[in-house]
Design a protein around this motif. Structure first.
Motif, PDB file in Angstrom:
ATOM      1  N   THR A 171       0.831  -1.209   0.000  1.00  0.00           N
ATOM      2  CA  THR A 171       0.000   0.000   0.000  1.00  0.00           C
ATOM      3  C   THR A 171       0.865   1.258   0.000  1.00  0.00           C
ATOM      4  N   ILE A 172       1.895   1.253   0.834  1.00  0.00           N
ATOM      5  CA  ILE A 172       2.788   2.414   0.910  1.00  0.00           C
ATOM      6  C   ILE A 172       3.461   2.677  -0.444  1.00  0.00           C
ATOM      7  N   TYR A 173       3.981   1.616  -1.048  1.00  0.00           N
ATOM      8  CA  TYR A 173       4.669   1.786  -2.336  1.00  0.00           C
ATOM      9  C   TYR A 173       3.701   2.158  -3.456  1.00  0.00           C
ATOM     10  N   ASP A 174       2.474   1.603  -3.427  1.00  0.00           N
ATOM     11  CA  ASP A 174       1.482   1.976  -4.443  1.00  0.00           C
ATOM     12  C   ASP A 174       1.159   3.464  -4.365  1.00  0.00           C
ATOM     13  N   PHE A 175       0.997   3.951  -3.136  1.00  0.00           N
ATOM     14  CA  PHE A 175       0.667   5.363  -2.939  1.00  0.00           C
ATOM     15  C   PHE A 175       1.785   6.252  -3.493  1.00  0.00           C
ATOM     16  N   ILE A 176       3.021   5.919  -3.164  1.00  0.00           N
ATOM     17  CA  ILE A 176       4.157   6.725  -3.628  1.00  0.00           C
ATOM     18  C   ILE A 176       4.298   6.638  -5.148  1.00  0.00           C
ATOM     19  N   THR A 177       4.193   5.408  -5.685  1.00  0.00           N
ATOM     20  CA  THR A 177       4.389   5.208  -7.120  1.00  0.00           C
ATOM     21  C   THR A 177       3.366   5.971  -7.947  1.00  0.00           C
ATOM     22  N   ILE A 178       2.093   5.810  -7.611  1.00  0.00           N
ATOM     23  CA  ILE A 178       1.054   6.458  -8.411  1.00  0.00           C
ATOM     24  C   ILE A 178       1.107   7.977  -8.235  1.00  0.00           C
ATOM     25  N   GLY A 179       1.475   8.437  -7.043  1.00  0.00           N
ATOM     26  CA  GLY A 179       1.643   9.876  -6.845  1.00  0.00           C
ATOM     27  C   GLY A 179       2.714  10.446  -7.761  1.00  0.00           C
ATOM     28  N   ILE A 180       3.847   9.754  -7.848  1.00  0.00           N
ATOM     29  CA  ILE A 180       4.931  10.203  -8.731  1.00  0.00           C
ATOM     30  C   ILE A 180       4.487  10.142 -10.197  1.00  0.00           C
ATOM     31  N   GLN A 181       3.752   9.077 -10.570  1.00  0.00           N
ATOM     32  CA  GLN A 181       3.297   8.949 -11.955  1.00  0.00           C
ATOM     33  C   GLN A 181       2.357  10.077 -12.357  1.00  0.00           C
ATOM     34  N   ILE A 182       1.451  10.432 -11.458  1.00  0.00           N
ATOM     35  CA  ILE A 182       0.524  11.530 -11.757  1.00  0.00           C
ATOM     36  C   ILE A 182       1.298  12.835 -11.956  1.00  0.00           C
ATOM     37  N   ALA A 183       2.284  13.058 -11.096  1.00  0.00           N
ATOM     38  CA  ALA A 183       3.108  14.269 -11.227  1.00  0.00           C
ATOM     39  C   ALA A 183       3.840  14.287 -12.571  1.00  0.00           C
ATOM     40  N   ILE A 184       4.352  13.126 -12.989  1.00  0.00           N
ATOM     41  CA  ILE A 184       5.059  13.030 -14.272  1.00  0.00           C
ATOM     42  C   ILE A 184       4.109  13.329 -15.432  1.00  0.00           C
ATOM     43  N   LEU A 185       2.892  12.776 -15.369  1.00  0.00           N
ATOM     44  CA  LEU A 185       1.921  13.022 -16.435  1.00  0.00           C
ATOM     45  C   LEU A 185       1.555  14.497 -16.528  1.00  0.00           C
ATOM     46  N   VAL A 186       1.337  15.119 -15.379  1.00  0.00           N
ATOM     47  CA  VAL A 186       0.896  16.517 -15.360  1.00  0.00           C
ATOM     48  C   VAL A 186       2.001  17.467 -15.822  1.00  0.00           C
ATOM     49  N   PHE A 187       3.224  17.221 -15.362  1.00  0.00           N
ATOM     50  CA  PHE A 187       4.294  18.199 -15.593  1.00  0.00           C
ATOM     51  C   PHE A 187       5.188  17.889 -16.795  1.00  0.00           C
ATOM     52  N   THR A 188       5.261  16.610 -17.203  1.00  0.00           N
ATOM     53  CA  THR A 188       6.179  16.288 -18.309  1.00  0.00           C
ATOM     54  C   THR A 188       5.503  15.601 -19.493  1.00  0.00           C
ATOM     55  N   GLN A 189       4.364  14.934 -19.269  1.00  0.00           N
ATOM     56  CA  GLN A 189       3.679  14.141 -20.318  1.00  0.00           C
ATOM     57  C   GLN A 189       4.624  13.117 -20.964  1.00  0.00           C
ATOM     58  N   ASN A 190       5.571  12.620 -20.182  1.00  0.00           N
ATOM     59  CA  ASN A 190       6.595  11.710 -20.711  1.00  0.00           C
ATOM     60  C   ASN A 190       6.238  10.261 -20.348  1.00  0.00           C
TER      61      ASN A 190
END
Length: 525
Positions: A171-190
């Motif tokens: 659960t801890i790793y899922d929360f961190i991973t998806i949070g980082i992924q959302i940030a990447i999508l929003v700010f870099t679209q990479n």
């Protein structure tokens, strides 16, 4: 680190509770992430991610089912705290998984040049700047890391009924991973960074699990001079051969859906189907958490208790599966299109009968999981090993033929047909004859479950009619009302009809004896 020992019931409740919380958290995060993903990158990117996941599930067949074979062997020595025996099994498991991990890597590298022939719209991916081979190899790397670092260590935690520890870490790793992924999508679209995050965090989670396992059970990973006898190794490899066939069936029945769709209809169809599949997968994972939560406790009971008691546990699990998967079946059929409309819009909605078919498939998958769980904890691996091959043949032939004519629905019909003809018709016979030694005939199981299915069919038709009447014209209000109707109708109907049976009485007694009920009684008095 001192390891606390609890009763089977408490371990099961901890495993289920943390598993369900973990799944709920992951579900919410996934839908947020998927929504951002669709808005930022679009359906083609969505389809390629789903396709690679399915290709990797095919490659994971290299595991050969050895995890289930070792898990079965570990139940009794872990229950008896036979440390030497556990170390011998762990030693064998570690060596086997190193070989499997390297084989997985080799197969991944071997398949990479052929991606162009698997993906119909490969040229379109290049136009979108999607480097398919690199992304695929990243997925392979993530899977290989589990085999090499933690799989053989975490199995000790699981057989000791402490799966809840892994649930918390996940659960801890899922929360961190998806949070980082959302940030990447929003700010870099990479898209490359998006995929790389999953790989890096997956490896870190693997290493964390390995560290926790070593700290909790240092005695299990000490150097052991004695090795497993050649006779027992031969027996395990025979079990693995049978389990491999079962695993092939389970993977092919689902993984080929996207492969057939992408090769015949194109990657956009995979993207459309993947939204419905996310609903199906999410619900299945909730039920899977329930089964996983009690699996090790069932294995412990099978090693110690009578056949009569174990059969009652099987009946109890079957009834709860019907309640959970029956509710899911009806809910998917009635509400999934409303949900897709609210979530991502009308252009992603696929009309009936797709939702009904996905609901039916979800129901039979639940019944199959329950039967497979008994097979795995009882070691009934080699009996009717040919059955999955029949299922694979039926699934591929029916799916390919019907996909040409009716698209996505044809693929789902192929999976349902294989589940019914190859799984539902044969597995109960094997389970009743070998796992329960003829304690009750398989016909008893068939009659009971066919009755359950007929009741579900009546409830589903009634819910469709009721939801047509209960309509406010406000989409979000209608969806909530219809979801509540589906959530309530199935369990209430079954509990009313079967309230006097031993299984229901047992469930009622457990609820009355729960701490929550006892606390309420004290408060009211």
């Amino acid at each position: 680190m001192e390891v606390k020992q609890y009763s089977r019931t408490k371990n099961s409740m901890l495993n289920m509770g943390t598993g369900l919380f973990s799944q709920l958290t992951l579900t919410l995060l996934r839908f947020v992430s998927r929504t951002v993903f669709i808005q930022v990158l679009g359906v083609s990117y969505l389809g390629i991610g789903s396709l690679f996941n399915n290709i990797l599930s095919l490659l994971s067949l290299s595991e050969l089912g050895i995890g289930s074979a070792i898990l079965f062997k570990l139940y009794k020595p872990m229950a008896d705290r036979d440390e030497k025996r556990v170390r011998i099994l762990v030693k064998f498991f570690r060596r086997a998984y190193i070989v499997i991990g390297l084989s997985f890597l080799f197969l991944g590298l071997l398949m990479t040049p052929f991606l162009r022939f698997i993906i119909k719209d490969y040229d379109k991916l290049e136009v979108l700047n999607i480097n398919a081979p690199v992304i695929f190899l990243l997925y392979v790397l993530q899977s290989v890391s589990s085999y090499l670092f933690s799989a053989y260590r975490t199995i000790v935690i699981k057989t000791d009924q402490k799966r809840y520890i892994l649930n918390v870490v996940g659960t801890i790793y899922d929360f961190i991973t998806i949070g980082i992924q959302i940030a990447i999508l929003v700010f870099t679209q990479n898209f490359m960074l998006y995929v790389s995050t999953v790989v890096i965090m997956g490896i870190l989670q693997t290493l964390t699990n390995a560290y926790i396992s070593t700290k909790m059970y240092p005695w299990a990973f000490k150097k052991e001079e004695e090795s497993m006898s050649s006779k027992e190794q031969t027996s395990i490899f025979k079990d693995c051969g049978a389990l491999f066939v079962f695993k092939v069936s389970g993977v092919v029945l689902k993984a080929t859906d996207n492969l057939v769709l992408s090769s015949i209809k194109g990657i956009e169809y995979v993207g459309l189907y993947s939204n419905y599949y996310l609903i199906y997968l999410t619900i299945n994972q909730f039920v899977q958490k329930f089964h996983s939560g009690v699996k090790e406790s069932m294995g412990n009971a099978y090693a110690k208790e009578s056949i009569a008691k174990n059969y009652f546990i099987f009946e109890l699990m079957n009834f709860i599966t019907i309640l959970l998967k029956g509710t899911a079946c009806v809910g998917i059929a009635v509400c999934s299109n409303e949900f897709i409309h609210l979530w991502v819009g009308d252009k992603y909605v696929v009309p009936q009968p797709l939702p009904i078919l996905i609901g039916i498939e979800s129901l039979f998958v639940g019944l199959k999981i329950n039967l497979g769980q008994v097979r795995n904890i009882s070691g009934a691996f080699r009996q009717a090993w040919y059955r999955p091959l029949i299922g694979i043949a039926i699934n591929i032939v029916v799916s390919v033929i019907l996909c040409h004519y009716i698209g996505i629905c044809g693929v789902i019909i192929g999976t349902i047909t294989a589940d019914i003809l190859a799984n539902f018709m044969i597995d109960p016979v094997i389970i009743h004859k070998y796992s329960f030694q003829g304690y009750k005939p398989a016909s008893y199981y068939y009659k009971k479950n066919l009755t359950f299915i007929l009741i579900l069919a009546v409830v589903e038709i009634a819910d469709f009619l009721i939801c047509r009447v209960v309509a406010t014209g406000l989409p979000i209000v209608d969806f909530v009302l219809h979801a509540i109707i589906c959530l309530v109708s199935v369990p209430v109907t079954f509990l009313l009809i079967y309230q006097k049976t031993d299984v229901c009485q047992y469930l009622f007694e457990k609820v009355r004896a729960s701490k929550w009920m006892q606390r309420n009684k004290r408060t009211n008095s």
